[in-house]
Scaffold this motif. Structure first.
Motif, short mmCIF file in Angstrom:
data_model
loop_
_atom_site.label_atom_id
_atom_site.label_comp_id
_atom_site.label_asym_id
_atom_site.label_seq_id
_atom_site.Cartn_x
_atom_site.Cartn_y
_atom_site.Cartn_z
N THR A 91 0.80 -1.24 0.00
CA THR A 91 0.00 0.00 0.00
C THR A 91 0.83 1.28 0.00
OG1 THR A 91 -0.14 -0.07 2.42
CG2 THR A 91 -1.91 -1.14 1.17
N MET A 92 2.06 1.21 0.51
CA MET A 92 2.85 2.44 0.66
C MET A 92 4.11 2.45 -0.20
SD MET A 92 2.58 2.74 4.82
CE MET A 92 3.84 4.02 4.88
N TYR A 93 4.85 1.34 -0.21
CA TYR A 93 6.18 1.36 -0.81
C TYR A 93 6.19 0.93 -2.28
CZ TYR A 93 7.76 2.06 3.96
OH TYR A 93 7.94 2.58 5.21
N VAL A 94 5.45 -0.14 -2.59
CA VAL A 94 5.40 -0.59 -3.98
C VAL A 94 4.88 0.51 -4.91
CG1 VAL A 94 4.32 -2.22 -5.58
CG2 VAL A 94 5.28 -3.04 -3.42
N PRO A 95 3.81 1.24 -4.53
CA PRO A 95 3.38 2.34 -5.41
C PRO A 95 4.49 3.37 -5.65
CG PRO A 95 1.66 1.85 -3.83
CD PRO A 95 2.85 1.04 -3.41
N SER A 96 5.30 3.67 -4.62
CA SER A 96 6.41 4.61 -4.82
C SER A 96 7.41 4.07 -5.82
CB SER A 96 7.10 4.88 -3.48
OG SER A 96 6.22 5.46 -2.54
N PHE A 97 7.71 2.76 -5.70
CA PHE A 97 8.65 2.16 -6.63
C PHE A 97 8.09 2.15 -8.06
CE2 PHE A 97 10.15 -0.60 -2.85
CZ PHE A 97 10.92 0.47 -2.38
N ILE B 197 8.14 4.24 -13.57
CA ILE B 197 7.51 4.90 -14.72
C ILE B 197 8.29 6.14 -15.12
CG2 ILE B 197 5.43 6.13 -15.48
CD1 ILE B 197 3.80 4.21 -13.71
N TYR B 198 8.75 6.88 -14.10
CA TYR B 198 9.53 8.09 -14.38
C TYR B 198 10.83 7.74 -15.10
CZ TYR B 198 12.70 12.00 -13.47
OH TYR B 198 13.60 13.01 -13.61
N LEU B 199 11.53 6.70 -14.63
CA LEU B 199 12.77 6.29 -15.28
C LEU B 199 12.51 5.82 -16.70
CD1 LEU B 199 14.56 4.26 -12.43
CD2 LEU B 199 15.13 6.56 -13.26
N TYR B 200 11.43 5.05 -16.88
CA TYR B 200 11.12 4.54 -18.22
C TYR B 200 10.79 5.68 -19.18
CZ TYR B 200 9.09 1.54 -21.81
OH TYR B 200 8.83 0.90 -22.99
N SER B 201 10.13 6.72 -18.64
CA SER B 201 9.79 7.86 -19.50
C SER B 201 11.04 8.61 -19.94
CB SER B 201 8.83 8.80 -18.77
OG SER B 201 9.49 9.44 -17.67
N LEU B 202 12.07 8.60 -19.09
CA LEU B 202 13.32 9.25 -19.48
C LEU B 202 14.07 8.39 -20.50
CD1 LEU B 202 14.69 10.52 -16.04
CD2 LEU B 202 13.63 11.88 -17.86
N GLY C 223 18.55 15.45 -19.34
CA GLY C 223 19.11 16.74 -18.97
C GLY C 223 19.78 16.70 -17.61
N ILE C 224 20.43 17.80 -17.24
CA ILE C 224 21.11 17.90 -15.95
C ILE C 224 20.11 17.78 -14.81
CG2 ILE C 224 22.45 19.40 -14.45
CD1 ILE C 224 24.04 18.26 -16.71
N ALA C 225 18.94 18.38 -14.97
CA ALA C 225 17.92 18.30 -13.93
C ALA C 225 17.47 16.86 -13.71
CB ALA C 225 16.72 19.17 -14.29
N ASP C 226 17.32 16.10 -14.80
CA ASP C 226 16.95 14.69 -14.68
C ASP C 226 18.07 13.90 -14.00
OD1 ASP C 226 14.49 15.00 -15.98
OD2 ASP C 226 15.46 14.91 -17.94
N PHE C 227 19.31 14.24 -14.31
CA PHE C 227 20.46 13.59 -13.67
C PHE C 227 20.37 13.76 -12.15
CE2 PHE C 227 24.56 13.92 -11.65
CZ PHE C 227 25.29 12.85 -12.15
N THR D 183 16.98 10.47 -5.99
CA THR D 183 15.90 9.54 -5.71
C THR D 183 16.44 8.13 -5.47
OG1 THR D 183 14.47 10.84 -7.17
CG2 THR D 183 13.67 8.68 -6.51
N SER D 184 17.59 7.81 -6.06
CA SER D 184 18.21 6.50 -5.82
C SER D 184 18.52 6.34 -4.33
CB SER D 184 19.49 6.36 -6.64
OG SER D 184 19.21 6.44 -8.02
N SER D 185 19.05 7.40 -3.71
CA SER D 185 19.31 7.35 -2.27
C SER D 185 18.02 7.21 -1.48
CB SER D 185 20.05 8.63 -1.84
OG SER D 185 21.28 8.77 -2.51
N MET D 186 16.98 7.89 -1.94
CA MET D 186 15.69 7.81 -1.26
C MET D 186 15.13 6.39 -1.31
SD MET D 186 12.07 9.57 -2.27
CE MET D 186 11.87 8.34 -3.56
N LEU D 187 15.33 5.68 -2.42
CA LEU D 187 14.84 4.32 -2.53
C LEU D 187 15.49 3.40 -1.51
CD1 LEU D 187 14.63 3.80 -6.41
CD2 LEU D 187 12.74 4.05 -4.79
#
Length: 215
Positions: free
Chosen positions: A54-60, A65-70, A189-193, A199-203
């Protein structure tokens, strides 16, 4: 907690059905203690699964999806970041469970020695038999054993943390290389970098939070 109480009641019901003589056998007492511990652990596992779904899998999923879109290739960040963190927490949980199993029998001996030394029901008999020194020596021995088990478990957990940290450092290096390559290739872009790296640290922290607060 109602669910834990229901599990405990089932253990109580099973224990009541056992013949009285079975409570004289150490192995049977260990199994009963294990059943009580398992009732609590079962609820913890259910909480872990519910929170994960309910909490963590949705975040992942959202992050994936964000990574795939990049760029779909960036999904490789998941095994580099999450897998070592999950493995580390599972190994530490296994070490903790094993230490608890080893400590259960010794704690029972410690309590028995303590009763013979300080409990009013036994202290007179202990003094009459001159067994106080014997029980003190036994108490000292089992306390030392418990301390050794705790120290060993902490040492193993520290070793696991160290190894996982090294693996995660290598994973970070791979992530940085992959992100830099994509930046210079004009694919992100740099912002995406910056967003992907932070976010990797957050995961990793999310995985640690999921396990450490519930196991």
């Amino acid at each position: 907690n109602l669910s834990i109480q229901r599990l405990m009641n089932r253990v109580h019901a099973k224990a009541v059905e056992l013949p009285d003589i079975s409570f004289e056998h150490p192995d049977q007492l260990d199994r009963i203690n294990g059943a009580y511990s398992g009732a609590v652990s079962a609820r913890q596992v259910v909480n872990l699964l519910m929170d994960a779904l309910t909490m963590y899998v949705p975040s992942f999923v959202i992050y994936g999806i964000y990574l795939y879109s990049l760029r779909p290739l960036l999904l490789v960040i998941f095994p580099l970041v999450i897998v070592p963190a999950v493995l580390g927490q599972l190994i530490k949980a296994k070490v903790s469970v094993r230490a608890e199993e080893e400590s259960a029998v010794i704690r029972r001996r410690r309590d028995t020695y303590g009763n013979y030394i300080g409990d009013r029901k036994f202290i007179k008999e202990t003094r009459v038999l001159g067994a106080t020194a014997y029980f003190f020596k036994g108490l000292e021995t089992v306390c030392t054993q418990l301390a050794n088990i705790t120290t060993s478990a902490k040492t193993k957990s520290w070793f696991v943390d160290t190894v996982i940290s090294l693996i995660q450092t290598l994973g970070y290096g791979c992530i940085v290389f992959l992100l830099i390559d994509n930046v210079f290739g004009g694919k992100i872009g740099i912002a995406d970098f910056a967003a992907v790296f932070s976010t990797s640290s957050m995961l990793i922290e999310l995985v640690k939070e999921l396990f450490s607060a519930r196991l």
